[in-house]
Design a protein around this motif. Structure first.
Motif, mmCIF file in Angstrom:
data_model
loop_
_atom_site.group_PDB
_atom_site.id
_atom_site.type_symbol
_atom_site.label_atom_id
_atom_site.label_comp_id
_atom_site.label_asym_id
_atom_site.label_seq_id
_atom_site.Cartn_x
_atom_site.Cartn_y
_atom_site.Cartn_z
ATOM 1 N N SER A 88 0.845 -1.190 0.000
ATOM 2 C CA SER A 88 0.000 0.000 0.000
ATOM 3 C C SER A 88 0.879 1.238 0.000
ATOM 4 O O SER A 88 1.947 1.247 0.628
ATOM 5 N N PRO A 89 0.463 2.302 -0.710
ATOM 6 C CA PRO A 89 1.257 3.543 -0.671
ATOM 7 C C PRO A 89 1.237 4.208 0.700
ATOM 8 O O PRO A 89 2.121 5.010 1.008
ATOM 9 N N GLN A 90 0.245 3.883 1.512
ATOM 10 C CA GLN A 90 0.164 4.394 2.879
ATOM 11 C C GLN A 90 -0.103 3.222 3.816
ATOM 12 O O GLN A 90 -1.254 2.910 4.133
ATOM 13 N N PRO A 91 0.959 2.529 4.230
ATOM 14 C CA PRO A 91 0.769 1.367 5.106
ATOM 15 C C PRO A 91 0.197 1.780 6.452
ATOM 16 O O PRO A 91 0.253 2.958 6.838
ATOM 17 N N PRO A 92 -0.374 0.845 7.199
ATOM 18 C CA PRO A 92 -0.964 1.169 8.508
ATOM 19 C C PRO A 92 0.063 1.790 9.454
ATOM 20 O O PRO A 92 1.173 1.286 9.600
ATOM 21 N N GLY A 93 -0.319 2.875 10.065
ATOM 22 C CA GLY A 93 0.545 3.560 11.018
ATOM 23 C C GLY A 93 1.426 4.627 10.421
ATOM 24 O O GLY A 93 2.044 5.403 11.162
ATOM 25 N N TYR A 94 1.509 4.701 9.079
ATOM 26 C CA TYR A 94 2.419 5.670 8.462
ATOM 27 C C TYR A 94 1.948 7.105 8.697
ATOM 28 O O TYR A 94 2.747 7.979 9.041
ATOM 29 N N LEU A 95 0.654 7.364 8.495
ATOM 30 C CA LEU A 95 0.142 8.718 8.707
ATOM 31 C C LEU A 95 0.279 9.141 10.166
ATOM 32 O O LEU A 95 0.540 10.313 10.461
ATOM 33 N N THR A 96 0.117 8.197 11.078
ATOM 34 C CA THR A 96 0.301 8.513 12.499
ATOM 35 C C THR A 96 1.745 8.905 12.777
ATOM 36 O O THR A 96 2.017 9.874 13.502
ATOM 37 N N PHE A 97 2.687 8.165 12.197
ATOM 38 C CA PHE A 97 4.104 8.487 12.390
ATOM 39 C C PHE A 97 4.452 9.820 11.730
ATOM 40 O O PHE A 97 5.242 10.608 12.271
ATOM 41 N N PHE A 98 3.870 10.081 10.564
ATOM 42 C CA PHE A 98 4.100 11.353 9.875
ATOM 43 C C PHE A 98 3.603 12.523 10.727
ATOM 44 O O PHE A 98 4.275 13.551 10.859
ATOM 45 N N THR A 99 2.428 12.352 11.322
ATOM 46 C CA THR A 99 1.873 13.411 12.164
ATOM 47 C C THR A 99 2.693 13.602 13.435
ATOM 48 O O THR A 99 2.818 14.723 13.942
ATOM 49 N N SER A 100 3.279 12.527 13.951
ATOM 50 C CA SER A 100 4.111 12.656 15.154
ATOM 51 C C SER A 100 5.351 13.496 14.884
ATOM 52 O O SER A 100 5.822 14.226 15.767
#
Length: 663
Positions: free
Chosen positions: A163-175
């Motif tokens: 996936s281009p956005q694997p699970p947890g990636y957006l959370t890590f990006f926001t952190s």
């Protein structure tokens, strides 16, 4: 009232453009905050510059913002908003206590307030960090470059194949954006590993794992089983557990309490270097970083870090008194270096165990309720050591002896809680150990000492044992560390330094106050400030600021009898005139004019900021005219620009001291 006069209120003048019409910055000089939010919807990155047209700092920062906008206007939306116009929405919705204020937005995330220096290079560096909060690591060489940086780093491993956005990636990006929101200096770097084999180099196996790299202490992996996987928790976890070997200081001004709060923590090494945040290569900074890493590297080498982690994670051995082999293993392995949660205690003479032993290593036993049959050396808590010491001294009658051939251990009841026990292992250290104290090998490594059992009462052993702390006839040689290298020096001395960096392009005035030359073109300077001892030392400015020079400077400060001489700030701008009613005294002339004078000296301590000093000054001048010049010298010293020995300093201004002749 019979008066025909009416109250006349003059309307405020309409605001005008603050930025030029040709500037890449959109100037909303009427405070149209709603229009700014409308423009931000079409941009990924937006910078809001809130200003007041009368504010001098806003006027000074205007040129810096224009310079950054000229370089990044094709990627970032720059909007300036007049937040002082009383009819604008910005004034009605925002309530700023100072100007200017810079807010950055990354799509819908924000605002991220910038609180750093109003300099173009620093603002551009911060904007670029908001633009790319994550560094993508796809090879082992990039991983080594990321880990070798002196700043703490947080790494996340995500598989982008499925996936281009694997699970947890957006959370890590926001952190990563959250860290910039809470830490505007951007001291924590965030990176993403995209290759599985590269992630295995730092023991990241599962996608979504987060790793906090630390140079000296053990690196950590985010505990998903304890903390929820949210951006706020990841940011909080990284900020609380980060390792700061060397810190940047950016005081806000002359009255900032930042330096005062940091200097209260202990002796500080302040290093002033010219710093360009946008430069990719910083040779001088890399050299200073190597010195800081060696200074704090108490494990001697980075290769030993996994072994130490293995020791921390391994289960503590349980020792049974009925098994001789286990007791022998206890004598060989029980050491404070392997079990850092234990505390070494020198027994007082009144303690019952002191008849046979003089040194005990005290640990916390985590068994509850029942007295244990075996002596465990568990992973205990440092916060309970103080309670364990009290119980060890106060409840000696509760000792339960377990005697072995080499070492003697006991379990005793806690003085504060009837449901917990502590463990103490006692031994006798020979006097021959003292002969090795002068050598570095035996100081910083666990020596091979002889143990005595409970049943032995050999007089020779008693005479050769180390005397107790209370024995005033005991003499232990001083700890000299001169001639040793700097590796792990912070753990081998009680004079541990906190290392700080300051940008000499911005804060050179602080370096001049500490003793830096005002005529030098190369703005490099280092000084050690010890607030508790009220002294500071200056690195010889004739020497270049390189790694070996810094190492020698640190080692000379760390030894017991330091060869460094206290530096006294002297105001060299004072020129004495031949005919003057009041003699101006400086640090360099204090001894000749005041202490070695053949006249009575009346000395006034003053400061340029002191209002009472100015009111006393004319009285002091009249007094100088009245006193006979053959017998009296009337002098004054600006104590804010000149340092004196502590016995001649004062803590209040104005102060008048009289130094009689032939005192």
């Amino acid at each position: 009232s019979c008066s025909r006069a009416k109250d006349v209120t003059m309307p405020a003048k309409l605001p005008v453009n603050f930025f030029s019409t040709r500037s890449p910055v959109i100037d909303l000089f009427r405070g149209q905050l709603d229009y700014a939010d409308h423009l931000r919807q079409d941009s990924e990155i937006a910078l809001y510059f809130f200003y007041a047209p009368w504010c001098g700092q806003s006027i000074a920062a205007r040129e810096e913002i224009e310079h950054v906008a000229s370089r990044l206007s094709d990627q970032v939306l720059f909007v300036a908003i007049n937040c002082w116009w009383n009819q604008g929405k910005c004034r009605k919705q925002k309530h700023f206590f100072y100007f200017p204020v810079i807010h950055l937005y990354h799509r819908s995330f924000g605002p991220i307030e910038y609180k750093g220096p109003m300099s173009a290079v620093y603002i551009e560096k911060f904007v670029r960090r908001v633009m790319t909060p994550l560094l993508y690591i796809s090879s082992r060489s990039k991983l080594l470059d990321f880990l070798s940086n002196y700043e703490p780093g947080v790494l996340g491993y995500f598989e982008f194949n499925a996936s281009p956005q694997p699970p947890g990636y957006l959370t890590f990006f926001t952190s990563a954006l959250h860290s910039l929101k809470k830490d505007y200096l951007g001291t924590i770097r965030f990176g993403v590993i995209t290759d599985k084999h590269v992630a295995e180099e730092i023991s990241l196996v599962h996608s979504g794992s987060v790793y906090l790299h630390r140079h000296v202490n053990t690196s950590l992996i985010y505990p998903n089983d304890i903390m929820n996987y949210t951006a706020e928790n990841i940011c909080k976890w990284a900020l609380e557990n980060r390792e700061m070997l060397i810190r940047w200081l950016r005081p806000h001004g002359g009255k900032s309490l930042l330096l005062n709060n940091e200097l209260k923590k202990g002796p500080a090494l302040l290093i002033f270097v010219p710093y360009n945040p946008l430069a990719e290569i910083q040779p001088l900074l890399d050299e200073i970083t190597k010195v800081a890493l060696e200074y704090h590297n108490c494990n001697k080498s980075q290769a030993s870090e996994p072994d130490l982690q293995h020791l921390r994670d391994s289960d503590s051995p349980a020792f049974d008194s009925s098994v001789p082999d286990t007791r022998m293993k206890l004598a060989e392995t029980f050491s404070i270096t392997k079990y850092p949660c234990c505390n070494t205690v020198v027994l007082p003479q009144w303690h019952s165990i002191s008849r046979t032993h003089n040194v005990c290593e005290l640990c916390i036993n985590q068994t509850l309720g029942v007295k244990p049959n075996t002596v465990n050396v568990p992973h205990c808590n440092f916060f309970e050591i103080e309670a364990a010491l009290d119980s060890f001294y106060l409840q000696e009658h509760t000792f339960f002896q377990i005697v072995s051939n080499t070492i003697e251990c006991s379990n005793f009841l806690s003085f504060y809680s009837p449901f917990s026990y502590y463990t103490a292992c006692c031994r006798t250290v020979n006097r021959h150990f003292l002969s090795f104290i002068g050598s570095e090998k035996t100081i910083f490594q666990t020596p091979k000492v002889a143990f005595s059992s409970h049943g032995k009462k050999d007089k020779s052993d008693i005479q050769n044992s180390i005397p107790h702390i209370e024995d005033r006839n005991c003499f232990i040689p001083d700890l000299h560390i001169s001639g040793t290298n700097i590796t792990g020096l912070s753990c081998r001395t009680n004079k541990t330094l906190n290392l700080y960096l300051l940008d000499s392009n911005l804060f050179w005035i602080y370096a001049e106050r500490l003793g830096a030359s005002r005529s030098t073109h190369l703005k490099e300077f280092a000084a050690i400030v010890d607030l508790k001892e009220e002294v500071h030392y200056v690195l010889d400015q004739n020497q270049s600021l390189v790694g070996p020079t810094l190492e020698n400077f640190i080692k000379n400060f760390s030894i017991l009898y330091s060869p460094l001489k206290r530096y006294l700030v002297d105001d060299a701008s004072v020129h004495l005139r031949a005919q003057r009613v009041i003699t101006e005294v400086t640090t360099s002339t204090f001894h000749d004019i005041v202490l070695s004078s053949e006249k009575n000296v009346l000395l006034l301590y003053y400061g340029q900021w002191c209002g009472f000093c100015a009111s006393v000054n004319h009285v002091f001048i009249q007094l100088a005219w009245l006193l006979p010049p053959d017998n009296f010298t009337v002098a004054r010293i600006d104590i804010t620009r000149n340092d004196l020995p502590w016995e001649f300093m004062t803590d209040r201004l104005p102060t008048i001291l009289f130094f009689p002749y032939q005192r």
